[in-house]
Design an enzyme around this catalytic site. Structure first.
Site, short mmCIF file in Angstrom:
data_model
loop_
_atom_site.label_atom_id
_atom_site.label_comp_id
_atom_site.label_asym_id
_atom_site.label_seq_id
_atom_site.Cartn_x
_atom_site.Cartn_y
_atom_site.Cartn_z
N THR A 22 33.34 -41.81 10.38
CA THR A 22 33.65 -41.97 9.02
C THR A 22 34.80 -43.05 8.87
O THR A 22 34.43 -43.86 7.96
CB THR A 22 34.52 -40.63 8.71
OG1 THR A 22 33.52 -39.51 8.73
CG2 THR A 22 34.80 -40.56 7.04
N ASP B 101 38.93 -32.88 17.58
CA ASP B 101 38.68 -33.43 18.72
C ASP B 101 40.11 -34.17 19.01
O ASP B 101 40.33 -34.60 20.20
CB ASP B 101 37.59 -34.31 18.92
CG ASP B 101 36.20 -33.66 18.57
OD1 ASP B 101 36.16 -32.37 18.87
OD2 ASP B 101 35.46 -34.41 18.17
N HIS C 15 33.92 -33.41 22.20
CA HIS C 15 33.25 -34.51 21.90
C HIS C 15 33.35 -35.39 23.50
O HIS C 15 33.51 -34.46 24.39
CB HIS C 15 33.28 -35.42 20.94
CG HIS C 15 32.25 -36.33 20.44
ND1 HIS C 15 32.31 -37.60 20.29
CD2 HIS C 15 30.90 -36.21 20.74
CE1 HIS C 15 31.19 -38.34 20.16
NE2 HIS C 15 30.36 -37.49 20.42
N GLU D 36 33.28 -30.16 26.70
CA GLU D 36 31.86 -29.96 26.42
C GLU D 36 31.62 -31.64 27.01
O GLU D 36 30.20 -31.68 27.36
CB GLU D 36 31.44 -29.98 25.09
CG GLU D 36 32.09 -31.00 24.12
CD GLU D 36 31.48 -30.77 22.63
OE1 GLU D 36 30.76 -29.96 22.33
OE2 GLU D 36 32.03 -31.56 21.79
N ILE E 290 33.23 -21.73 16.14
CA ILE E 290 34.19 -20.80 15.88
C ILE E 290 35.67 -21.81 15.96
O ILE E 290 36.46 -21.65 15.06
CB ILE E 290 34.42 -19.76 17.09
CG1 ILE E 290 33.09 -18.61 16.78
CG2 ILE E 290 35.69 -19.10 17.08
CD1 ILE E 290 33.13 -17.69 17.67
#
Ligand code: F6P
Length: 354
Positions: A127, A149, A193, A244, A279
């Site tokens: 963004t 993040d 991320h 992740e 969540i």
């Protein structure tokens, strides 16, 4: 016609007209920020406030609503975003047909038609990059950094992060008892991320025995050795916190599943995995995120009143500052492998997989 009259009336009385949008993945605190900008703008500067729907899609499709001070009451504690969001990237549109108007041109046209004097873009890296490109195209833009993040360059903190860390920590806390009962290795995969901020903070807060983050490349053998050593020391269970974004050489969709299988194959210790997922992004913001989003929001309205455009509000050493959007765009704030928190956790025996 009615809208045009309203716009003109505000312009005559000297008030500016500002548009607010939220884009990218949602996070707790967005409504607190919208409220912070909007209420400050209306109550202190007599500005008009327009809420643009679904991120940049709302500007492309001209979908928006006028927001009164009343509309902004009662939203401080709400999760999500009252404006909606999307991952629309107007500068990245593929397959533009011949004679089709460029999305950024459409945005500029609609910005003018809506009578805007400034556009507030609340979002993460994608963004803020779009915001910086729109500023280069001549729009008055101000950015507000948000994301669970915490990976936006130029600010110490993004709102959403604290709430996500709280949720992730609670999840890790809950794994301890079941891991202990069954004498298992528990892996928990957290969002972030390409950055390891959530895993690092929640891992330390939740007492993770191993914390594996993208910024510190891991070696499977080191993790296995460490877990076997713990078992030999009669430690009945271990918690492995996995970001992740770490390398996933397996075919499994989640890297926690991959590592869980590998650890079992290498050690024979029983493993289970949890992927915490969305969540972490849902629900009411933590008090710290409410405060930060409110600070960012009010500071943004002050910046607009001073015509301080082309910048992002940011936090540096607990002070609100503004940073040029083109300095922020395209950069990531990652965990340094020698971040003091990493070094301190190592002193307590935490394994980082290397
Ligand atoms: O940026 C926030 C985030 O939740 C990341 O942690 C995650 O990788 C991503 O968004 C998920 O995106 P989406 O909502 O598009 O599935």
């Amino acid at each position: 016609m009615f809208i045009l009259n309203k716009i003109n009336m505000a312009k005559k009385s000297g008030g500016m007209r500002i548009g607010i949008l939220t884009a990218g993945g949602d996070c707790p605190g967005l409504n607190a920020a919208i409220r912070g900008v909007g209420k400050t703008a209306i109550m202190n500067y007599g500005m008009q406030v327009v809420g643009i729907s679904d991120g940049f899609s709302g500007l492309i499709n001209k979908e928006y609503q006028e927001l009164s001070e009343r509309d902004l009451s009662g939203i401080l504690t709400l999760g999500g975003t009252i404006l909606g969001t999307s991952r629309e990237k107007p500068f990245k549109s593929k397959g533009k047909k011949k004679n089709e108007i460029r999305k950024p041109d459409l945005i500029k046209e609609h910005y003018d038609q809506m009578g805007l004097d400034c556009l507030v873009c609340i979002g993460g890296n994608g963004t803020l990059k779009t915001a910086s490109l729109l500023a280069k195209e001549g729009l008055n833009v101000v950015g507000i950094p948000k994301t669970i993040d915490n990976d936006v360059w130029g600010t110490d903190l993004t709102f959403g992060f604290d709430s996500a860390v709280n949720i992730a920590t609670e999840a890790i806390d809950r794994l301890h008892s079941t891991a202990n009962s069954h004498k298992r290795i528990m892996l928990i995969e957290l969002m972030g991320h390409n950055a390891g901020w959530i895993a690092l903070y929640a891992g330390i807060a939740g007492g993770g025995d191993a914390i594996i983050i993208p910024e510190i490349p891991y070696n499977e053998d080191k993790i296995a050795e460490y877990l076997v050593q713990r078992a030999e020391q009669q430690k009945p269970y271990s918690i492995v916190v996995v970001a992740e974004g770490i390398r996933n050489p397996g075919k499994e969709r989640s890297v926690a599943h991959y590592l869980s299988n590998r650890i079992y194959e290498m050690t024979g210790l029983e493993t289970r995995e949890t992927v915490l997922g969305y969540i972490q992004r849902g629900g009411s913001p933590s008090p710290m995120d409410r405060v930060l989003a409110t600070r960012y929001g009010t500071a943004t309205a002050d910046m607009i009143a001073k015509k301080n455009f082309g910048n992002m509000v940011a936090l540096k050493n607990d002070k609100i500052i503004s940073v040029p959007l083109d300095e922020v765009a395209g950069k990531l704030k990652l965990v340094e492998p020698d971040n003091p928190l990493v070094l301190q956790a190592r002193k307590l025996g935490t394994c980082f997989g290397n």
